[in-house]
Scaffold this motif. Structure first.
Motif, mmCIF file in Angstrom:
data_model
loop_
_atom_site.group_PDB
_atom_site.id
_atom_site.type_symbol
_atom_site.label_atom_id
_atom_site.label_comp_id
_atom_site.label_asym_id
_atom_site.label_seq_id
_atom_site.Cartn_x
_atom_site.Cartn_y
_atom_site.Cartn_z
ATOM 1 N N UNK A 1 6.230 32.628 25.102
ATOM 2 C CA UNK A 1 6.504 31.174 25.234
ATOM 3 C C UNK A 1 5.731 30.065 24.773
ATOM 4 N N UNK B 1 21.746 39.069 24.884
ATOM 5 C CA UNK B 1 20.704 38.514 25.255
ATOM 6 C C UNK B 1 20.020 38.550 27.071
ATOM 7 N N UNK B 2 20.852 39.165 28.192
ATOM 8 C CA UNK B 2 20.453 39.473 29.803
ATOM 9 C C UNK B 2 20.502 41.100 29.547
ATOM 10 N N UNK C 1 17.181 41.868 27.191
ATOM 11 C CA UNK C 1 15.773 42.050 28.101
ATOM 12 C C UNK C 1 15.460 42.771 29.050
ATOM 13 N N UNK C 2 16.053 42.851 29.669
ATOM 14 C CA UNK C 2 16.239 44.267 30.842
ATOM 15 C C UNK C 2 15.995 45.397 30.137
ATOM 16 N N UNK C 3 16.519 45.847 29.226
ATOM 17 C CA UNK C 3 16.896 47.284 28.735
ATOM 18 C C UNK C 3 15.414 47.411 27.876
ATOM 19 N N UNK D 1 12.327 47.295 26.541
ATOM 20 C CA UNK D 1 11.178 47.274 26.957
ATOM 21 C C UNK D 1 10.665 47.400 25.488
ATOM 22 N N UNK E 1 17.888 37.949 17.606
ATOM 23 C CA UNK E 1 17.119 38.371 16.269
ATOM 24 C C UNK E 1 15.549 37.665 16.808
ATOM 25 N N UNK E 2 15.393 36.573 17.390
ATOM 26 C CA UNK E 2 14.646 36.305 17.580
ATOM 27 C C UNK E 2 13.665 36.979 18.637
ATOM 28 N N UNK E 3 14.506 37.143 19.464
ATOM 29 C CA UNK E 3 13.795 37.707 20.922
ATOM 30 C C UNK E 3 12.747 39.154 20.773
ATOM 31 N N UNK F 1 12.819 39.969 17.182
ATOM 32 C CA UNK F 1 11.379 40.479 16.571
ATOM 33 C C UNK F 1 9.984 39.425 17.721
ATOM 34 N N UNK G 1 9.238 40.942 19.788
ATOM 35 C CA UNK G 1 9.033 42.161 20.951
ATOM 36 C C UNK G 1 8.347 43.072 19.857
ATOM 37 N N UNK H 1 14.254 42.203 38.513
ATOM 38 C CA UNK H 1 14.527 41.771 37.282
ATOM 39 C C UNK H 1 14.938 41.156 36.455
ATOM 40 N N UNK H 2 16.352 41.254 37.129
ATOM 41 C CA UNK H 2 17.466 40.356 36.760
ATOM 42 C C UNK H 2 16.939 39.016 37.059
ATOM 43 N N UNK I 1 14.893 37.777 33.731
ATOM 44 C CA UNK I 1 15.700 37.987 32.846
ATOM 45 C C UNK I 1 17.037 36.731 32.843
ATOM 46 N N UNK I 2 17.414 36.541 33.787
ATOM 47 C CA UNK I 2 18.526 35.596 33.543
ATOM 48 C C UNK I 2 17.810 34.333 33.532
ATOM 49 N N UNK J 1 14.780 33.511 32.050
ATOM 50 C CA UNK J 1 14.601 33.992 30.659
ATOM 51 C C UNK J 1 15.437 32.991 30.092
ATOM 52 N N UNK J 2 16.767 33.840 30.208
ATOM 53 C CA UNK J 2 17.716 33.572 28.948
ATOM 54 C C UNK J 2 18.807 32.226 28.944
ATOM 55 N N UNK K 1 16.807 29.459 29.627
ATOM 56 C CA UNK K 1 16.027 29.154 29.021
ATOM 57 C C UNK K 1 15.994 28.598 27.899
ATOM 58 N N UNK L 1 14.148 29.944 13.898
ATOM 59 C CA UNK L 1 14.959 30.913 14.521
ATOM 60 C C UNK L 1 13.942 32.190 13.681
ATOM 61 N N UNK L 2 13.983 32.882 13.216
ATOM 62 C CA UNK L 2 13.705 33.962 12.858
ATOM 63 C C UNK L 2 12.312 33.393 11.414
#
Lengths: 174, 143
Positions: free
Chosen positions: A5, A62-63, A66-68, A70, A108-110, A112, A114, B5-6, B9-10, B12-13, B15, B110-111
């Motif tokens: 965040x 991305x979704x 985020x879901x898978x 972990x 990739x940002x996401x 990284x 994680x 969770x879905x 995730x939605x 968050x994505x 955003x 980003x990186x």
């Protein structure tokens, strides 16, 4: 507030500043060479139309990520203690990845954030140079032997670039 | 549970993508300007001194030029037809696919700046190495 965040919050002003700088560059170009700026804007319109479907795919990925993905799975398969398998996963993911690089950078940002190592991101980005759907065209222009040799070198150097990034970048985060 | 969770995730994505929108639009605008300002005709007149210089120029052109890799194959193919060396063309194709000077600000945002600079430098020099290795390997196998 979590680290992700916080990173996202800090990212916003820089992002808008970047867009404003590019728009300013267009403004200056428009003043010096109006026709060039117009042609660039026309090209932007064309490219944007092609990029939107790719962004849709990125959104879905991305979704799913985020879901898978972990934190435990990432730590085990792509984290600091993951072995050769992580490098191979990164390499083959890069080969299979399609679409513009900046769309992938979000994912990739996401990853990284994680806990995925920078070296693996480097391997992924390098191996994207091997474009499976474009191989027939490359063979048409440069021949089969050239295409095969080049692809093998690209894959080898993707690992090398990851190893170099590991020395330069990953150690900073240990 | 899964539904919740879905939903998370939605949200968050969405955003994430909204925050990234200025980077993506800015990147596309910058790429379009770079491609428009870089006419292909100039590139053909740049090469021809020696292999090392050609490879350096090829890698530099590929690093600056952004866009679909397909364009690099087409440009590389045309340059090859016009007598530009395979080393230069290979350096161009490899750096086109791996280096992104135009995308560097976005990649840094980003990186991370360190990662982006190191990665692009490594890819630039490796494009030259791959170009020579590729051409010499082909000569070695008699192609």
């Amino acid at each position: 507030m979590t680290r992700i965040d916080a990173t996202r919050r800090n990212l916003r002003p820089g992002n808008w500043l970047f867009l404003l700088t590019v728009l300013a560059a267009y403004g200056v170009t428009g003043l010096v060479h109006a026709e060039l700026a117009t042609r660039a804007l026309e090209l932007f319109g064309d490219v944007m139309r092609k990029v939107i479907p790719a962004l849709g795919l990125v959104f879905v990925l991305l979704v799913i990520a985020d879901l898978l993905l972990q934190p435990q799975w990432i730590r085990r398969n792509l984290g600091r203690d993951a072995g050769v398998r992580a490098w191979l996963i990164a390499m083959f993911a890069g080969i299979l990845a399609t679409g513009p690089v900046y769309a992938w950078q979000a994912l990739l940002r996401e990853l990284r954030d994680k806990g995925v190592r920078a070296s693996l991101l480097a391997v992924f980005l390098y191996s994207r140079a091997v474009k499976l759907p474009l191989l027939p065209l490359m063979i048409h222009y440069f021949g089969t032997a050239y295409t095969l040799v080049l692809c093998l070198y690209l894959l080898g150097f993707s690992i090398l670039s990851g190893a170099l990034i590991a020395r330069l970048e990953d150690q900073q985060h240990l | 549970m899964l539904r919740q969770r879905l939903k998370t995730s939605l949200k968050k994505t969405v955003r994430t993508l909204v925050h990234l929108l200025p980077v993506i639009v800015g990147m596309l605008l910058l790429t379009s300007l770079a491609i428009t300002a870089f006419p292909e005709q100039i590139s053909a007149g740049l090469f021809g001194a020696n292999d090392l210089l050609d490879a350096l120029i090829g890698a530099s052109v590929g690093s600056i030029a952004a866009g679909h890799p397909l364009a690099s194959y087409l440009l590389g193919g045309e340059l090859l037809k016009n007598g530009v060396s395979l080393v230069a063309v290979t350096a161009l194709i490899v750096s086109w696919g791996t280096v992104g000077i135009v995308q560097l600000p976005a990649e840094a945002l980003l990186l991370g700046a360190r990662f982006a600079v190191y990665r692009n430098l490594i890819c630039f020099f490796s494009a030259i190495a791959v170009a020579f290795l590729c051409v010499y390997t082909l000569r070695l196998v008699g192609q």
